[in-house]
Design an enzyme around this catalytic site. Sequence first.
Site, PDB file in Angstrom:
ATOM      1  N   HIS A   1       0.968  -1.263   0.020  1.00 31.45           N
ATOM      2  CA  HIS A   1      -0.016  -0.022  -0.142  1.00 31.45           C
ATOM      3  C   HIS A   1       0.767   1.154  -0.054  1.00 31.45           C
ATOM      4  O   HIS A   1       1.940   1.365   0.535  1.00 31.45           O
ATOM      5  CB  HIS A   1      -0.768   0.021   1.350  1.00 31.45           C
TER       6      HIS A   1
ATOM      7  N   CYS B   1      -5.950   1.402   5.858  1.00 31.28           N
ATOM      8  CA  CYS B   1      -6.767   0.193   6.464  1.00 31.28           C
ATOM      9  C   CYS B   1      -6.133  -0.266   7.910  1.00 31.28           C
ATOM     10  O   CYS B   1      -5.033   0.492   8.246  1.00 31.28           O
ATOM     11  CB  CYS B   1      -6.514  -0.928   5.332  1.00 31.28           C
TER      12      CYS B   1
ATOM     13  N   CYS C   1      -2.172  -0.671   7.722  1.00 31.26           N
ATOM     14  CA  CYS C   1      -1.288   0.856   7.754  1.00 31.26           C
ATOM     15  C   CYS C   1      -1.684   1.329   8.839  1.00 31.26           C
ATOM     16  O   CYS C   1      -0.621   1.924   9.318  1.00 31.26           O
ATOM     17  CB  CYS C   1      -1.979   1.480   6.318  1.00 31.26           C
TER      18      CYS C   1
ATOM     19  N   GLU D   1       0.815   3.829   2.027  1.00 29.19           N
ATOM     20  CA  GLU D   1       1.397   4.313   3.166  1.00 29.19           C
ATOM     21  C   GLU D   1       2.433   3.425   3.720  1.00 29.19           C
ATOM     22  O   GLU D   1       3.375   3.997   4.110  1.00 29.19           O
ATOM     23  CB  GLU D   1       0.137   3.736   4.220  1.00 29.19           C
TER      24      GLU D   1
END
Lengths: 147, 147
Positions: B55, B85, B88, B57
């Site tokens: 991701h 999410c 993260c 992040e």
Amino acid sequence: MDLYSDEYFMREALKEAAKAFAIDEVPVGAVVVCKNRIIARAHNQTEKLTDATAHAEMLAVTSAANYLGSKYLSECTLYVTLEPCVMCAGALHWVQLQKLVFGASDVQRGYSLVSSPLLHPKTEVVRGIQADESKKLIEDFFRRIRN
Amino acid sequence: MDLYSDEYFMREALKEAAKAFAIDEVPVGAVVVCKNRIIARAHNQTEKLTDATAHAEMLAVTSAANYLGSKYLSECTLYVTLEPCVMCAGALHWVQLQKLVFGASDVQRGYSLVSSPLLHPKTEVVRGIQADESKKLIEDFFRRIRN
């Protein structure tokens, strides 16, 4: 000890944890098993990589996905010596892990402290496999760094 | 638009999201800012890297820690176009992020759907910055892949 038992593969994860211990990392180890074969091994490397996200589980999952050429580990089991944290549980959700086997519970940072279910609904969980060895390794580690 | 405003840096995160869109990744982008300087930029690369944990992040946080030579981002702000999410959010806890600014809420996978607090207690949160642009990019993406 039976070959292909949870104990057998957890022993391999403990070998990874011992590698972390040897390089002054919090001793947590993991292996990913697919069709009774270890396809990834990793240990915690947060200090070595200067990366607080470099947990054994994250490294093992990324390595296994790379090996399989698939984002999903829906036919794989992750063996990890310590209960995963929230971050790692979230990662295991994304990869749709088939089965999670962990050793010692993490009473401070374990994902099961969060009341909502964080793992994928299809993930089977087995806990407490060789928990004493895992716990002892971590206790020895923290005793050492405190002295 | 003021330089060094949340809007300014979110605009940079949106540029990263647009890069993801251009390579058929779910369009989420992030930048890490330390002392008004962007020290890391990343966009979602789960398909490209065949890694469900890649991701924006996660990539941005790892990159920022590498740049600073520190495991902690306790003087940094993460700007991300979509609400993080659970994975993260867990990562942002470990790095002790000072401030999180996100655009659109994620009503399916956002960390705030979990009732327990997942971020570090010291992390300040600002939400809704340029949320419409972020949301539109994601809607356009899913409309495109469905056609």
